[in-house]
Scaffold this active site. Sequence first.
Site, mmCIF file in Angstrom:
data_model
loop_
_atom_site.group_PDB
_atom_site.id
_atom_site.type_symbol
_atom_site.label_atom_id
_atom_site.label_comp_id
_atom_site.label_asym_id
_atom_site.label_seq_id
_atom_site.Cartn_x
_atom_site.Cartn_y
_atom_site.Cartn_z
ATOM 1 N N ASP A 1 0.861 -1.177 0.000
ATOM 2 C CA ASP A 1 0.000 0.000 0.000
ATOM 3 C C ASP A 1 0.906 1.239 0.000
ATOM 4 O OD1 ASP A 1 -2.253 1.685 0.388
ATOM 5 O OD2 ASP A 1 -1.932 1.634 2.551
ATOM 6 N N GLU B 1 -0.288 5.040 0.905
ATOM 7 C CA GLU B 1 -0.560 6.018 1.962
ATOM 8 C C GLU B 1 -0.616 5.340 3.334
ATOM 9 O OE1 GLU B 1 -3.459 9.283 1.057
ATOM 10 O OE2 GLU B 1 -3.820 8.028 -0.692
#
Length: 199
Positions: free
Chosen positions: A7, A9
């Site tokens: 991922d 953020e």
Amino acid sequence: MNIVCLDMEGVLVPEIWIAFSEASGIPELRRTTRDEPDYNKLMNFRLGILKEHGLGLKEIQATIAKIDPLPGAKEFLDELRSITQVLILSDTFEQFAKPLMEKLNWPTIFCNSLEVAPSGEITGYKMRCEKSKLTTVKALQSIGYETIAAGDSFNDLGMIQASKAGFLFKSTEQIKKDYPELPAYEEFGDLLAAIKAVL
């Protein structure tokens, strides 16, 4: 054949919407996928607030220009990319991600795109595919890759659980409590060691 799916953020860079919430002084924009499992509901809520305040892409990009990767993220990514393939899977948008990818030495990212009017108003968004992270991990597995995944939010759980090895990284106490079977780390060095152990 391994590929690590990360991922973006909250894992490699600070949350863009939280940074923009602080820059704009609009507390409602602090909501992220850590708080709201339904991404479409979250994005429609955000777009409504932007419209209400007359804010558009230009204002968000000005905030993004000031965001730096989390301390240690670039070094972690550089080392990881030197030993295996790495793909960033994010529900962010091309128009947000590019300056951040430059600061991370241009890793490959699969993300979504915004629909932007000539005025700069964000009028909508186009998702790459349904359940993009899980769908991508399954597609990689279908062409012979074993996936290793790490993320921090509700929308990362599918890819983490579907992978040969999956980790929570800098996640919330609630998600860690709800998914005690998932190893959870806070430091890049620990995550790197865990990934190396399963490569």
